[in-house]
Design a protein around this motif. Structure first.
Motif, PDB file in Angstrom:
ATOM      1  N   VAL A 154       0.872  -1.182   0.000  1.00 39.30           N
ATOM      2  CA  VAL A 154       0.000   0.000   0.000  1.00 39.30           C
ATOM      3  C   VAL A 154       0.905   1.226   0.000  1.00 39.30           C
ATOM      4  CG1 VAL A 154      -1.659   1.332   1.360  1.00 39.30           C
ATOM      5  CG2 VAL A 154      -1.895  -1.147   1.197  1.00 39.30           C
ATOM      6  N   GLU A 155       0.597   2.154  -0.871  1.00 37.38           N
ATOM      7  CA  GLU A 155       1.400   3.377  -0.952  1.00 37.38           C
ATOM      8  C   GLU A 155       1.109   4.280   0.250  1.00 37.38           C
ATOM      9  OE1 GLU A 155       3.629   4.356  -3.334  1.00 37.38           O
ATOM     10  OE2 GLU A 155       3.413   2.298  -4.120  1.00 37.38           O
ATOM     11  N   ALA A 156       2.147   4.886   0.762  1.00 35.99           N
ATOM     12  CA  ALA A 156       1.958   5.796   1.899  1.00 35.99           C
ATOM     13  C   ALA A 156       0.977   6.910   1.549  1.00 35.99           C
ATOM     14  CB  ALA A 156       3.299   6.380   2.316  1.00 35.99           C
ATOM     15  N   ALA A 157       1.034   7.326   0.275  1.00 34.46           N
ATOM     16  CA  ALA A 157       0.185   8.451  -0.136  1.00 34.46           C
ATOM     17  C   ALA A 157      -1.296   8.095  -0.090  1.00 34.46           C
ATOM     18  CB  ALA A 157       0.570   8.897  -1.547  1.00 34.46           C
ATOM     19  N   ALA A 158      -1.598   6.786  -0.081  1.00 35.90           N
ATOM     20  CA  ALA A 158      -2.996   6.377  -0.064  1.00 35.90           C
ATOM     21  C   ALA A 158      -3.596   6.441   1.332  1.00 35.90           C
ATOM     22  CB  ALA A 158      -3.121   4.950  -0.610  1.00 35.90           C
ATOM     23  N   LEU A 159      -2.762   6.706   2.321  1.00 34.73           N
ATOM     24  CA  LEU A 159      -3.241   6.691   3.699  1.00 34.73           C
ATOM     25  C   LEU A 159      -3.373   8.106   4.249  1.00 34.73           C
ATOM     26  CD1 LEU A 159      -0.997   3.778   4.993  1.00 34.73           C
ATOM     27  CD2 LEU A 159      -3.416   3.675   4.359  1.00 34.73           C
ATOM     28  N   PRO A 160      -4.348   8.316   5.111  1.00 27.75           N
ATOM     29  CA  PRO A 160      -4.543   9.650   5.675  1.00 27.75           C
ATOM     30  C   PRO A 160      -3.444   9.998   6.686  1.00 27.75           C
ATOM     31  CG  PRO A 160      -6.023   8.092   6.705  1.00 27.75           C
ATOM     32  CD  PRO A 160      -5.308   7.334   5.637  1.00 27.75           C
ATOM     33  N   THR A 161      -3.253  11.262   6.862  1.00 23.89           N
ATOM     34  CA  THR A 161      -2.288  11.711   7.869  1.00 23.89           C
ATOM     35  C   THR A 161      -3.017  12.620   8.851  1.00 23.89           C
ATOM     36  OG1 THR A 161      -1.690  13.585   6.484  1.00 23.89           O
ATOM     37  CG2 THR A 161      -0.301  11.625   6.323  1.00 23.89           C
ATOM     38  N   LEU A 162      -2.382  12.832   9.968  1.00 22.63           N
ATOM     39  CA  LEU A 162      -2.941  13.702  10.993  1.00 22.63           C
ATOM     40  C   LEU A 162      -1.800  14.621  11.419  1.00 22.63           C
ATOM     41  CD1 LEU A 162      -5.738  13.716  12.414  1.00 22.63           C
ATOM     42  CD2 LEU A 162      -4.649  12.462  14.265  1.00 22.63           C
ATOM     43  N   ASP A 163      -1.960  15.886  11.136  1.00 22.20           N
ATOM     44  CA  ASP A 163      -0.865  16.853  11.322  1.00 22.20           C
ATOM     45  C   ASP A 163      -0.109  16.706  12.628  1.00 22.20           C
ATOM     46  OD1 ASP A 163      -1.380  17.904   8.951  1.00 22.20           O
ATOM     47  OD2 ASP A 163      -2.470  19.669   9.676  1.00 22.20           O
ATOM     48  N   GLY A 174      -4.274  -6.231   8.884  1.00 25.06           N
ATOM     49  CA  GLY A 174      -4.110  -6.691  10.263  1.00 25.06           C
ATOM     50  C   GLY A 174      -2.666  -6.945  10.669  1.00 25.06           C
ATOM     51  N   ARG A 175      -1.726  -6.706   9.740  1.00 24.97           N
ATOM     52  CA  ARG A 175      -0.315  -6.936  10.079  1.00 24.97           C
ATOM     53  C   ARG A 175       0.464  -5.618  10.032  1.00 24.97           C
ATOM     54  NH1 ARG A 175      -1.846 -11.618   7.291  1.00 24.97           N
ATOM     55  NH2 ARG A 175      -1.261 -10.784   5.277  1.00 24.97           N
ATOM     56  N   PHE A 176       1.374  -5.490  10.964  1.00 25.54           N
ATOM     57  CA  PHE A 176       2.119  -4.245  11.126  1.00 25.54           C
ATOM     58  C   PHE A 176       2.916  -3.910   9.871  1.00 25.54           C
ATOM     59  CE2 PHE A 176       5.856  -1.968  13.203  1.00 25.54           C
ATOM     60  CZ  PHE A 176       5.149  -0.790  13.383  1.00 25.54           C
ATOM     61  N   ALA A 177       2.879  -2.656   9.469  1.00 25.87           N
ATOM     62  CA  ALA A 177       3.642  -2.179   8.304  1.00 25.87           C
ATOM     63  C   ALA A 177       4.647  -1.145   8.792  1.00 25.87           C
ATOM     64  CB  ALA A 177       2.701  -1.590   7.269  1.00 25.87           C
ATOM     65  N   PRO A 178       5.851  -1.597   9.182  1.00 24.43           N
ATOM     66  CA  PRO A 178       6.824  -0.662   9.784  1.00 24.43           C
ATOM     67  C   PRO A 178       7.188   0.479   8.842  1.00 24.43           C
ATOM     68  CG  PRO A 178       7.751  -2.902   9.630  1.00 24.43           C
ATOM     69  CD  PRO A 178       6.358  -2.973   9.104  1.00 24.43           C
ATOM     70  N   GLY A 179       7.223   0.177   7.529  1.00 23.60           N
ATOM     71  CA  GLY A 179       7.625   1.201   6.567  1.00 23.60           C
ATOM     72  C   GLY A 179       6.635   2.356   6.487  1.00 23.60           C
ATOM     73  N   LEU A 180       5.396   2.104   6.862  1.00 26.06           N
ATOM     74  CA  LEU A 180       4.376   3.154   6.798  1.00 26.06           C
ATOM     75  C   LEU A 180       4.161   3.787   8.166  1.00 26.06           C
ATOM     76  CD1 LEU A 180       1.801   1.173   4.608  1.00 26.06           C
ATOM     77  CD2 LEU A 180       3.229   3.070   3.852  1.00 26.06           C
ATOM     78  N   SER A 181       4.824   3.252   9.175  1.00 24.87           N
ATOM     79  CA  SER A 181       4.606   3.715  10.535  1.00 24.87           C
ATOM     80  C   SER A 181       5.721   4.654  10.961  1.00 24.87           C
ATOM     81  CB  SER A 181       4.535   2.516  11.491  1.00 24.87           C
ATOM     82  OG  SER A 181       3.522   1.630  11.070  1.00 24.87           O
ATOM     83  N   LYS A 182       5.503   5.320  12.056  1.00 28.17           N
ATOM     84  CA  LYS A 182       6.514   6.255  12.561  1.00 28.17           C
ATOM     85  C   LYS A 182       6.521   6.152  14.084  1.00 28.17           C
ATOM     86  CE  LYS A 182       6.378  10.860  12.489  1.00 28.17           C
ATOM     87  NZ  LYS A 182       5.998  12.161  11.957  1.00 28.17           N
ATOM     88  N   LEU A 183       7.594   5.623  14.599  1.00 26.08           N
ATOM     89  CA  LEU A 183       7.657   5.425  16.046  1.00 26.08           C
ATOM     90  C   LEU A 183       8.930   6.012  16.624  1.00 26.08           C
ATOM     91  CD1 LEU A 183       6.191   1.833  16.233  1.00 26.08           C
ATOM     92  CD2 LEU A 183       5.115   3.945  16.979  1.00 26.08           C
ATOM     93  N   THR A 184       9.312   7.126  16.101  1.00 22.91           N
ATOM     94  CA  THR A 184      10.496   7.808  16.632  1.00 22.91           C
ATOM     95  C   THR A 184      10.065   8.732  17.774  1.00 22.91           C
ATOM     96  OG1 THR A 184      10.168   9.445  14.917  1.00 22.91           O
ATOM     97  CG2 THR A 184      11.811   7.746  14.502  1.00 22.91           C
ATOM     98  N   GLU A 185      11.064   9.258  18.446  1.00 22.93           N
ATOM     99  CA  GLU A 185      10.823  10.249  19.513  1.00 22.93           C
ATOM    100  C   GLU A 185       9.817   9.756  20.538  1.00 22.93           C
ATOM    101  OE1 GLU A 185      10.150  14.315  17.991  1.00 22.93           O
ATOM    102  OE2 GLU A 185      10.530  13.417  16.034  1.00 22.93           O
TER     103      GLU A 185
END
Lengths: 438, 256
Positions: free
Chosen positions: A74-83, A94-105
């Protein structure tokens, strides 16, 4: 991983065996799955003879042989963001997609991770926390989730931890007649505070049957937002269990926009004095969409407060069901419990059902419920038109006004604004978003 | 400006207007008086285009155009305004936003671009003073929780912002105390001018002390029984409607 085996059909047992044959996980988790599966087998597929499923038509779902979903890009651009969301967890099928996730800081005293990550690092943590909350024992899809879940989000705040930014969690399904069982586990220790946005979405035809467990300890505060925006052909059958300790406060905003059939069963246990819970539900339906909320709020201790407002706006042949029980236990004195359901029908063929119920076993309480269903007020429409506003825009303004106080209860600005745009778009009444929101 | 010719209208199958002829020229203020049930409000609603009011005969021309063929919003965009007898409460729609939507709808109809935010704000503030309205009312939902007087003032405020060419005031004075009545009258008088016409519908002569009409018509049983100058209103004040009212409230009774 398993070959495609039906995970929702009359051949459940082979599907279960095939699923289990390939799992490598602690025995306790396997045992939980086995128990859940046995529970599902005992409950069986819901029928409309059962009171709890009388108004939920599952025939279209039942006729499908749903498969376990394969991995899909799934392309990142296809997913909504929240400022304002710094922390983001994305699950595809149902499976984690680390490449689309952000868990820094990640802040201190806080765990925000996928269940899989936590299992790898600290299996005890998952074993000890999963499936610990009471409720929804009779819900077959919760049992199926307990059987077939693969991954999910794990959020744990230690005592006093406060998250300034919302956690954004997306469960996206890619369709193709698949069944997806997402998980969300949220634990706020004493005095912790968090703000969570969960989105369900996807493409094509599929079932998402999530289970959400919210464990809110003494004095903790949770703002929880759920945006159900499943694909038009999709099914959504979710369960939420919420348990609150003393002096805890929660707000649950449950927004239902998508899917051909969506149902959320919510069970709230106010398990400490002065616990308070606000439930803000909004359904926007059109075409043949059906959306149901089944809510049970259990006041187990004195001085609890629960406020429920469930609204629906229904066009075409859309249907909604609100079924709400307030249960006040004998010693839960000074309970303040309100329940309100309000429905606006935009078409003569739309149907809203409201089943509010009070079970009050204490004698010194304030409890109330109300329900109203109606069409747009022709006097209001004429009033707007008499000032020059075209009929379609006048109707859109009135619908928007009806739904808007549900949105106004959401304090998270970027989400509220997105929902306002979504709502304006969904009204499809020949009005631009500018007409409605400026 | 407004020409009503042989107007007959029914509500739920019952004839309420029974052949009205009336011409209002630009710059004139006409008052329509009459007993309860004489058809005053029906006339206002027919002019504004409310559903359920069926014209069975006759015509209404607005600057020569057939008003009765127009949707209510088109009538408003053409410059017609009805101050409602019972302004509607609209929860969830802020007064200011509603006004802006109305102003922009009219501008769009005329082929103009949406109103500049600053210009609009200036206009709103200027007009608010005219009707002595508090700024907080702008943010409140349209008429929601307004007192009777506030609702009527809000009608006049909307009229002052929209600046119609022709305004119908449907019993705007009913239920107002003398201070509120003055405010409403001041608002109307400020808008009087050679390009603008008014039809002031009232049961009482009192309002006409403040809005002095050029012509007064007495409506009885759905038809104009007598017309005259402003002195006719005073005569009615003294003698009541009894002279005209052989069958008092026939229309109202029939509708009941």
């Amino acid at each position: 991983m398993t070959a495609a085996a039906p995970v929702l059909s009359d051949r459940h047992r082979p599907a279960f065996d095939a699923f289990m044959a390939n799992r490598r996980e602690p025995d306790k988790l396997s045992r939980l799955r086995r128990e859940a599966f046995e529970r599902f087998e005992a409950l069986g597929w819901p029928t409309r003879q059962q009171e709890a499923w009388r108004f939920t038509d599952l025939s279209a779902l039942q006729s499908l042989a749903l498969q376990r979903a394969a991995d899909a890009p799934v392309e990142a651009a296809a997913l909504p963001t929240l400022d304002t969301a710094i922390h983001r967890l994305v699950f595809i099928n149902g499976r984690f997609a680390p490449g689309l996730s952000k868990l820094t800081e990640l802040p201190e005293r806080t765990v925000i991770a996928s269940l899989g990550q936590v299992l790898a690092a600290d299996p005890q943590a998952v074993q000890n926390q999963l499936d610990q909350l009471p409720g929804l024992a009779q819900h077959p899809f919760t049992a199926l989730n307990g059987t077939f879940w693969e991954d999910g989000a794990f959020i744990y705040l230690l005592p006093g931890a406060v998250l300034d930014h919302p956690i954004h969690i997306i469960f996206h399904a890619t369709g193709g007649d698949t069944a997806v069982y997402p998980r969300l586990l949220v634990m706020l220790d004493d005095g912790a505070r968090a703000n969570i946005v969960v989105e369900y979405r996807g493409q094509g035809r599929y079932l998402q049957a999530p289970v959400v467990e919210l464990s809110i300890d003494d004095g903790a505060v949770l703002e929880y937002h759920q945006l159900q925006e499943e694909a038009p052909q999709a099914f959504h059958l979710g369960g939420i269990k919420l348990q609150q300790g003393r002096d805890s406060q929660t707000q649950l905003h449950l927004m239902s926009f998508g899917g051909q059939l969506a149902r959320t069963d919510l069970e709230v246990l106010l398990d400490g004095e002065h616990a308070s819970c606000m439930l803000n539900g909004l359904t926007v339906g059109r075409d043949n969409q059906a959306s149901n909320f089944y809510v049970r709020v259990d006041h187990a201790h004195p001085h609890g407060s629960s406020q429920q407002l469930f609204k629906s706006v229904l066009d075409d042949k859309a249907r909604s069901v609100f079924d709400g029980i307030i249960h006040v236990r004998p010693h839960a004195q000074k309970t303040d419990a309100r329940q309100n359901s309000r429905n606006l029908l935009l078409s003569k063929q739309a149907l809203a059902q409201s089943n509010p119920r009070l079970e009050i076993l204490a004698d010194d309480v304030k409890c109330g419920h109300g329900s109203s269903t109606g069409f747009l007020d022709p006097n209001a429409e004429f009033y707007l038109r008499a000032r020059g506003i075209p009929a379609a825009q006048a109707r859109a303004m009135l619908v928007y006004a009806f739904a808007n106080d549900s949105l106004n209860a959401i304090r998270l600005n970027p989400l509220r604004e997105r929902l306002a745009r979504l709502l304006a778009g969904r009204l499809a009444l020949d009005s631009t978003e500018e007409d409605l929101t400026s | 400006m407004l020409e009503i010719r042989n107007l007959h209208a029914t509500v739920e199958g019952r004839e309420i207007l029974n052949g009205i002829d009336l011409t209002v020229r630009a710059g004139e203020v006409h008052a329509i008086m009459g007993p309860n049930g004489s058809g005053k409000s029906t006339l206002a609603n027919v002019i504004a285009g409310r559903e359920g009011y069926v014209v069975t005969e006759g015509e209404v021309l607005f600057d020569g155009k057939n008003l009765l063929e127009m949707e209510p919003e088109i009538r408003a965009c053409e410059g017609l305004f009805l101050a409602f007898q019972y302004p509607v409460e609209i929860p969830g729609v802020a007064n200011l936003y509603f006004l802006k939507a109305a102003v922009n709808a009219v501008r769009k109809y005329r082929g103009e671009s949406p109103v500049d935010a600053m210009d609009f704000w200036d206009l709103v503030h200027e007009r608010m003073e005219l009707v002595k309205m508090d700024e907080s009312m702008l943010k409140r939902s349209v008429n929601e929780g307004f007192s009777g007087g506030e609702k009527k003032r809000n009608e006049i405020f909307q009229m002052a912002v929209l600046q119609p060419r022709f305004a119908v005031l449907d019993e705007t004075d009913s239920g107002l105390d003398i201070d509120a009545l003055r405010v409403v009258a001041d608002g109307v008088n400020a808008l009087r001018g050679p390009e603008r016409g008014f039809l002031v519908i009232t049961h009482y002569q009192r309002l006409l002390d403040y809005i002095v009409p050029d012509h007064v018509h007495v409506l009885v049983n759905g038809r104009i029984a007598r017309s005259g100058g402003k002195e006719l209103a005073l005569e009615l004040e003294e003698q009541g409607y009894a002279l005209y009212n052989e069958e008092p409230g026939r229309a109202r009774r029939a509708a009941a």
